[in-house]
Design a protein around this motif. Structure first.
Motif, PDB file in Angstrom:
ATOM      1  N   UNK A  63      -0.639   5.803 -12.942  1.00 41.66           N
ATOM      2  CA  UNK A  63      -1.162   4.494 -12.552  1.00 41.66           C
ATOM      3  C   UNK A  63      -2.690   4.530 -12.533  1.00 41.66           C
ATOM      4  N   UNK A  64      -3.279   3.363 -12.468  1.00 41.42           N
ATOM      5  CA  UNK A  64      -4.733   3.239 -12.368  1.00 41.42           C
ATOM      6  C   UNK A  64      -5.180   3.899 -11.071  1.00 41.42           C
ATOM      7  N   UNK A  65      -6.251   4.681 -11.137  1.00 39.54           N
ATOM      8  CA  UNK A  65      -6.766   5.340  -9.936  1.00 39.54           C
ATOM      9  C   UNK A  65      -7.683   4.408  -9.154  1.00 39.54           C
ATOM     10  N   UNK A  81      -9.528   6.962 -18.976  1.00 36.90           N
ATOM     11  CA  UNK A  81      -8.638   6.957 -17.806  1.00 36.90           C
ATOM     12  C   UNK A  81      -7.720   5.733 -17.881  1.00 36.90           C
ATOM     13  N   UNK A  82      -6.526   5.865 -17.356  1.00 39.02           N
ATOM     14  CA  UNK A  82      -5.517   4.801 -17.395  1.00 39.02           C
ATOM     15  C   UNK A  82      -6.075   3.504 -16.823  1.00 39.02           C
ATOM     16  N   UNK A  83      -5.942   2.413 -17.594  1.00 38.86           N
ATOM     17  CA  UNK A  83      -6.313   1.085 -17.121  1.00 38.86           C
ATOM     18  C   UNK A  83      -7.771   0.910 -16.767  1.00 38.86           C
ATOM     19  N   UNK A  84      -8.653   1.727 -17.359  1.00 38.15           N
ATOM     20  CA  UNK A  84     -10.068   1.710 -16.995  1.00 38.15           C
ATOM     21  C   UNK A  84     -10.923   1.429 -18.230  1.00 38.15           C
ATOM     22  N   UNK A  85     -11.730   0.384 -18.171  1.00 37.64           N
ATOM     23  CA  UNK A  85     -12.571   0.021 -19.305  1.00 37.64           C
ATOM     24  C   UNK A  85     -13.872   0.803 -19.334  1.00 37.64           C
ATOM     25  N   UNK A  98       1.248  -7.178 -16.012  1.00 35.93           N
ATOM     26  CA  UNK A  98      -0.073  -6.537 -16.013  1.00 35.93           C
ATOM     27  C   UNK A  98      -1.216  -7.545 -15.882  1.00 35.93           C
ATOM     28  N   UNK A  99      -1.042  -8.748 -16.401  1.00 38.58           N
ATOM     29  CA  UNK A  99      -2.126  -9.734 -16.336  1.00 38.58           C
ATOM     30  C   UNK A  99      -2.435 -10.167 -14.896  1.00 38.58           C
ATOM     31  N   UNK A 100      -1.570  -9.839 -13.939  1.00 37.92           N
ATOM     32  CA  UNK A 100      -1.841 -10.166 -12.539  1.00 37.92           C
ATOM     33  C   UNK A 100      -2.782  -9.158 -11.887  1.00 37.92           C
ATOM     34  N   UNK A 101      -2.843  -7.944 -12.419  1.00 39.99           N
ATOM     35  CA  UNK A 101      -3.736  -6.934 -11.849  1.00 39.99           C
ATOM     36  C   UNK A 101      -4.774  -6.420 -12.837  1.00 39.99           C
ATOM     37  N   UNK A 102      -4.693  -6.888 -14.085  1.00 39.97           N
ATOM     38  CA  UNK A 102      -5.656  -6.438 -15.096  1.00 39.97           C
ATOM     39  C   UNK A 102      -5.920  -7.565 -16.078  1.00 39.97           C
ATOM     40  N   UNK A 140      -7.392  -8.707 -19.596  1.00 45.46           N
ATOM     41  CA  UNK A 140      -7.747  -8.233 -20.943  1.00 45.46           C
ATOM     42  C   UNK A 140      -7.902  -6.719 -20.945  1.00 45.46           C
ATOM     43  N   UNK A 141      -9.032  -6.240 -21.446  1.00 45.10           N
ATOM     44  CA  UNK A 141      -9.256  -4.787 -21.546  1.00 45.10           C
ATOM     45  C   UNK A 141     -10.110  -4.265 -20.401  1.00 45.10           C
ATOM     46  N   UNK A 142     -10.322  -5.075 -19.382  1.00 48.72           N
ATOM     47  CA  UNK A 142     -11.141  -4.647 -18.245  1.00 48.72           C
ATOM     48  C   UNK A 142     -10.332  -3.753 -17.320  1.00 48.72           C
ATOM     49  N   UNK A 143     -11.027  -3.029 -16.466  1.00 51.30           N
ATOM     50  CA  UNK A 143     -10.368  -2.155 -15.501  1.00 51.30           C
ATOM     51  C   UNK A 143      -9.445  -2.976 -14.604  1.00 51.30           C
ATOM     52  N   UNK A 144      -8.257  -2.457 -14.365  1.00 55.66           N
ATOM     53  CA  UNK A 144      -7.295  -3.136 -13.507  1.00 55.66           C
ATOM     54  C   UNK A 144      -7.415  -2.694 -12.060  1.00 55.66           C
ATOM     55  N   UNK A 145      -6.930  -3.536 -11.158  1.00 59.19           N
ATOM     56  CA  UNK A 145      -6.910  -3.172  -9.746  1.00 59.19           C
ATOM     57  C   UNK A 145      -5.801  -2.150  -9.533  1.00 59.19           C
ATOM     58  N   UNK A 146      -6.134  -1.041  -8.912  1.00 61.74           N
ATOM     59  CA  UNK A 146      -5.152   0.004  -8.651  1.00 61.74           C
ATOM     60  C   UNK A 146      -4.121  -0.478  -7.630  1.00 61.74           C
ATOM     61  N   UNK A 147      -2.923   0.062  -7.737  1.00 58.37           N
ATOM     62  CA  UNK A 147      -1.863  -0.312  -6.796  1.00 58.37           C
ATOM     63  C   UNK A 147      -2.268  -0.003  -5.362  1.00 58.37           C
ATOM     64  N   UNK A 148      -2.809   1.187  -5.125  1.00 54.82           N
ATOM     65  CA  UNK A 148      -3.209   1.536  -3.752  1.00 54.82           C
ATOM     66  C   UNK A 148      -4.371   0.666  -3.271  1.00 54.82           C
ATOM     67  N   UNK A 149      -5.191   0.164  -4.183  1.00 58.28           N
ATOM     68  CA  UNK A 149      -6.262  -0.751  -3.806  1.00 58.28           C
ATOM     69  C   UNK A 149      -5.677  -2.081  -3.343  1.00 58.28           C
ATOM     70  N   UNK A 150      -4.732  -2.612  -4.105  1.00 60.07           N
ATOM     71  CA  UNK A 150      -4.137  -3.901  -3.715  1.00 60.07           C
ATOM     72  C   UNK A 150      -3.379  -3.780  -2.399  1.00 60.07           C
TER      73      UNK A 150
END
Length: 180
Positions: A25-27, A100-104, A161-165, A167-177
């Motif tokens: 997952x995204x860190x 890194x996963x999900x990180x632009x 995925x579009x709810x937490x990320x 386009x190609x920008x960094x997504x919000x990590x699960x532990x962050x949300x």
């Protein structure tokens, strides 16, 4: 506070599970963990009013400085996205490898995370402010941040995925949300 400490420990010891709770997952970025620590301490200082007025004033000022730093971290991170510039804050504490996963951009928090820190920093700054109509802007700011986090969490729960990320920008990590 505890989540921020655990994630920073993950960055110090390079343990991915502590940075994201689940492998793949995204860190949570180090700046995010640091902002959670600052926000936690600010809120704690604001919630405990000592009897001594001079000590209370000092605590309030320290809390406001921490709240301002939280908002500033959010504003600078948003500015990096909006201006397509690197202000050098993303990897100030720890280096994240490219790809890194999900990180632009290595070490850069998600724009939604940055937006939430801007909101929460302002909410902490205006915690005691009440308008002439009896409204409290801090409540609106906190609620808005909660809605953003809830949308990200919903995206994880339903695999959207579009709810937490975006386009190609960094997504919000699960532990962050979850922490928001």
């Amino acid at each position: 506070f505890i989540v921020g400490c655990v994630v920073l420990l993950g960055w110090i010891l390079d343990i991915d599970t502590l940075k994201s709770f689940l492998p793949g997952l995204i860190t949570m970025k180090a700046n995010t963990a640091s902002a959670f620590l600052l926000a936690s301490v600010s809120l704690w200082l604001l919630s405990h009013e000592p009897a001594d007025r001079s000590q209370a004033s000092l605590r309030r000022r320290i809390a406001q400085v921490f709240a301002l730093l939280v908002a500033l971290i959010g504003v600078l991170s948003l500015g990096e996205y909006l201006l397509s510039r690197d202000f050098g804050i993303d990897q100030l504490l720890f280096q994240e490898a490219p790809g890194a996963v999900g990180t632009s951009s290595p070490g850069r928090m998600a724009p939604t995370t940055a937006f939430n820190f801007m909101l929460l920093g302002c909410a902490l700054l205006f915690l005691d402010l009440e308008t002439s109509r009896g409204r409290r802007p801090a409540q609106f700011l906190g609620l808005t941040a909660g809605i953003v986090a809830y949308l990200a969490l919903t995206g994880y729960l339903f695999n959207v995925a579009s709810f937490y990320r975006f386009a190609a920008l960094t997504g919000m990590a699960l532990n962050t949300s979850l922490t928001f």
